[in-house]
Design a protein around this motif. Structure first.
Motif, PDB file in Angstrom:
ATOM      1  N   THR A 279      -2.429  -7.101   3.448  1.00  0.00           N
ATOM      2  CA  THR A 279      -1.085  -7.543   3.850  1.00  0.00           C
ATOM      3  C   THR A 279      -0.177  -6.373   4.205  1.00  0.00           C
ATOM      4  OG1 THR A 279      -0.430  -7.629   1.510  1.00  0.00           O
ATOM      5  CG2 THR A 279      -1.185  -9.678   2.529  1.00  0.00           C
ATOM      6  N   PHE A 280      -0.353  -5.246   3.535  1.00  0.00           N
ATOM      7  CA  PHE A 280       0.501  -4.082   3.769  1.00  0.00           C
ATOM      8  C   PHE A 280       0.299  -3.528   5.175  1.00  0.00           C
ATOM      9  CE2 PHE A 280       1.393   0.582   2.935  1.00  0.00           C
ATOM     10  CZ  PHE A 280       2.776   0.434   2.946  1.00  0.00           C
ATOM     11  N   GLY A 281      -0.949  -3.262   5.529  1.00  0.00           N
ATOM     12  CA  GLY A 281      -1.243  -2.735   6.853  1.00  0.00           C
ATOM     13  C   GLY A 281      -0.866  -3.701   7.961  1.00  0.00           C
ATOM     14  N   HIS A 282      -1.106  -4.991   7.712  1.00  0.00           N
ATOM     15  CA  HIS A 282      -0.769  -5.988   8.723  1.00  0.00           C
ATOM     16  C   HIS A 282       0.735  -6.057   8.950  1.00  0.00           C
ATOM     17  CE1 HIS A 282       0.006 -10.081  10.308  1.00  0.00           C
ATOM     18  NE2 HIS A 282      -1.086  -9.839  11.016  1.00  0.00           N
ATOM     19  N   TRP A 283       1.506  -6.006   7.878  1.00  0.00           N
ATOM     20  CA  TRP A 283       2.968  -5.982   7.995  1.00  0.00           C
ATOM     21  C   TRP A 283       3.423  -4.802   8.850  1.00  0.00           C
ATOM     22  CZ3 TRP A 283       6.480  -4.168   3.410  1.00  0.00           C
ATOM     23  CH2 TRP A 283       7.832  -4.261   3.783  1.00  0.00           C
ATOM     24  N   GLY A 284       2.886  -3.621   8.546  1.00  0.00           N
ATOM     25  CA  GLY A 284       3.265  -2.436   9.301  1.00  0.00           C
ATOM     26  C   GLY A 284       2.853  -2.510  10.757  1.00  0.00           C
TER      27      GLY A 284
ATOM     28  N   GLY B  94       4.689   8.717   4.582  1.00  0.00           N
ATOM     29  CA  GLY B  94       3.909   7.525   4.866  1.00  0.00           C
ATOM     30  C   GLY B  94       4.626   6.259   4.441  1.00  0.00           C
ATOM     31  N   GLY B  95       3.933   5.114   4.616  1.00  0.00           N
ATOM     32  CA  GLY B  95       4.514   3.827   4.253  1.00  0.00           C
ATOM     33  C   GLY B  95       4.312   2.764   5.308  1.00  0.00           C
ATOM     34  N   ALA B  96       3.277   2.928   6.165  1.00  0.00           N
ATOM     35  CA  ALA B  96       2.939   1.931   7.196  1.00  0.00           C
ATOM     36  C   ALA B  96       4.088   1.657   8.154  1.00  0.00           C
ATOM     37  CB  ALA B  96       2.467   0.622   6.559  1.00  0.00           C
ATOM     38  N   TYR B  97       5.013   2.586   8.274  1.00  0.00           N
ATOM     39  CA  TYR B  97       6.203   2.472   9.136  1.00  0.00           C
ATOM     40  C   TYR B  97       7.192   1.424   8.633  1.00  0.00           C
ATOM     41  CZ  TYR B  97       4.193   5.472  12.802  1.00  0.00           C
ATOM     42  OH  TYR B  97       3.674   6.538  13.508  1.00  0.00           O
ATOM     43  N   VAL B  98       6.963   0.852   7.434  1.00  0.00           N
ATOM     44  CA  VAL B  98       7.858  -0.198   6.950  1.00  0.00           C
ATOM     45  C   VAL B  98       8.576   0.153   5.649  1.00  0.00           C
ATOM     46  CG1 VAL B  98       6.830  -2.170   8.138  1.00  0.00           C
ATOM     47  CG2 VAL B  98       5.829  -1.382   5.974  1.00  0.00           C
ATOM     48  N   ILE B  99       8.012   1.066   4.864  1.00  0.00           N
ATOM     49  CA  ILE B  99       8.667   1.499   3.639  1.00  0.00           C
ATOM     50  C   ILE B  99       8.599   3.017   3.553  1.00  0.00           C
ATOM     51  CG2 ILE B  99       8.106  -0.630   2.401  1.00  0.00           C
ATOM     52  CD1 ILE B  99       5.929   0.943   0.899  1.00  0.00           C
ATOM     53  N   GLY B 100       9.240   3.561   2.525  1.00  0.00           N
ATOM     54  CA  GLY B 100       9.208   5.004   2.320  1.00  0.00           C
ATOM     55  C   GLY B 100      10.502   5.664   2.738  1.00  0.00           C
TER      56      GLY B 100
END
Length: 372
Positions: free
Chosen positions: A266-271, A131-137
């Motif tokens: 902010t996390f979900g929106h970034w992703g 996981g990681g909202a497609y931006v981290i991990g």
């Protein structure tokens, strides 16, 4: 790119954020010392404090858009690290035939050791997307080690393959990059290693659960033409099933479970904004909620009663069940988002291990064995 994500403003913000959070830390300690002050009545002092720290860290990281760098070097994983090469263009149909996002080689990590061709008939392989909202991990041990080891020990499977799929926080990582990588990884198992599909479980936590469902949809839509078989089972851990909703930065904060989860707006929106750039966020491959399809593979869904995605997770399980799939929904009371990934950080290890055991039991009792 937001101005706070650019240097030197990013560094100044990070310093101020550390100072700000340190001034609040004693308040949290005092507040959570008493059970009445904790966000969830069942949480221990340790769980409440750790959740608060993670929520703050994630919020600030999302603000400055901290990126994960992917490497094709073996690193500390050594011979457990492998390179997965893409298939020919014939394997990437429909939404994967993108003119600017092309399939490429990716890294992946095996746990507990690399699968050998001589082992495939007796193996139980979990293809797991982090996981990681497609931006981290990352698929490395430092990020995913607890998850993969927990699967081996408590789900009683033999091997886990974790692909380091492309992230939308990096150039060229928007949709359909991750799904192209998922197809490459699945075909690495079925075509190169010749693992029987009944011995493969497609798994994913959070955004990885979104990716697992996208891969399953691709098998549904194009599997027959491409010779892509249905996997023996599917595991979804707090799956992110509504990318479209995350584009509304207020959607998460309006959840009844917002105060008992570490996910922030902010996390979900970034992703969502980077992953769906140039695409329709309502596309079923991006937002499976409301777009269930017939699945021959049985589906295990785990969610936390205290997480912001709880209602979506319950709904997606119901939708697939209505389509005729064999579905088991496991709800962990008091658990926040994605315990299979972050349990050691937020002190939910026992709950995560219990869920992994249940997933393994579901696999053995419901495995798809017919050659379909």
């Amino acid at each position: 790119m937001p101005i706070l994500a650019t240097q030197p403003i990013k560094a100044v913000y990070a310093l101020l954020a550390v100072v700000y959070e340190l001034t609040r830390f004693p308040i949290w300690v005092l507040l959570y010392t008493f059970r009445v002050g904790r966000p969830h009545k069942s949480w221990t002092f340790s769980q409440a404090l750790r959740m608060r720290i993670v929520k703050s860290f994630l919020a600030h990281s999302s603000t400055v858009r901290t990126k994960t760098k992917l490497s094709l070097e073996p690193g500390v994983e050594g011979d457990r690290f492998t390179i997965i090469n893409p298939q020919g263009n014939w394997a990437y149909k429909g939404p994967l035939a993108d003119t600017s996002i092309r399939p490429t080689k990716i890294g992946a990590v095996w746990t507990p050791s690399a699968l050998q061709r001589s082992q495939v008939d007796d193996a139980d392989v979990v293809l797991h997307f982090h996981g990681g909202a497609y931006v981290i991990g990352a698929a490395r041990d430092a990020d995913l080690g607890f998850t993969t080891r927990t699967f081996v020990k408590h789900s009683r499977i033999t091997h886990v393959l974790a692909p380091a799929y492309r992230l939308s926080s990096n150039a060229g990582g928007r949709f359909p990059a991750a799904l192209q990588d998922a197809v490459s990884a699945y075909m690495h198992l079925t075509d190169k290693l010749r693992v029987p599909p009944s011995r493969i479980t497609i798994s994913g936590d959070s955004a990885g659960g979104n990716l697992a469902l996208a891969l399953l949809r691709y098998i549904h839509d194009h599997g027959k033409a491409l010779g892509l078989p249905w996997p023996g089972c599917v595991w979804l851990w707090s799956p992110w099933v509504n990318v479209h909703a995350a584009l509304d930065i207020t959607s998460i904060s309006s959840s009844p479970q917002y105060s008992t989860d570490y996910l922030g707006p902010t996390f979900g929106h970034w992703g969502a904004s980077t992953f769906s750039e140039g695409c329709d966020p309502m596309d079923p491959y991006l937002t499976p909620l409301g777009n269930a399809f017939e699945s021959k593979s049985p589906i295990f869904v785990q969610t936390g009663r205290a997480e912001v995605l709880y209602d979506d997770n319950v709904q997606i399980a119901e939708e697939f069940r209505a389509k005729g799939a064999s579905v088991q929904l496991v709800v962990k009371e008091g658990a926040p988002h994605d315990i299979i990934l972050v349990a050691p950080v937020i002190d939910f290890v026992r709950v995560a291990q219990e869920a992994a055991k249940e997933a393994g039991e579901f696999l053995r009792e419901n495995r798809l064995t017919a050659k379909l």
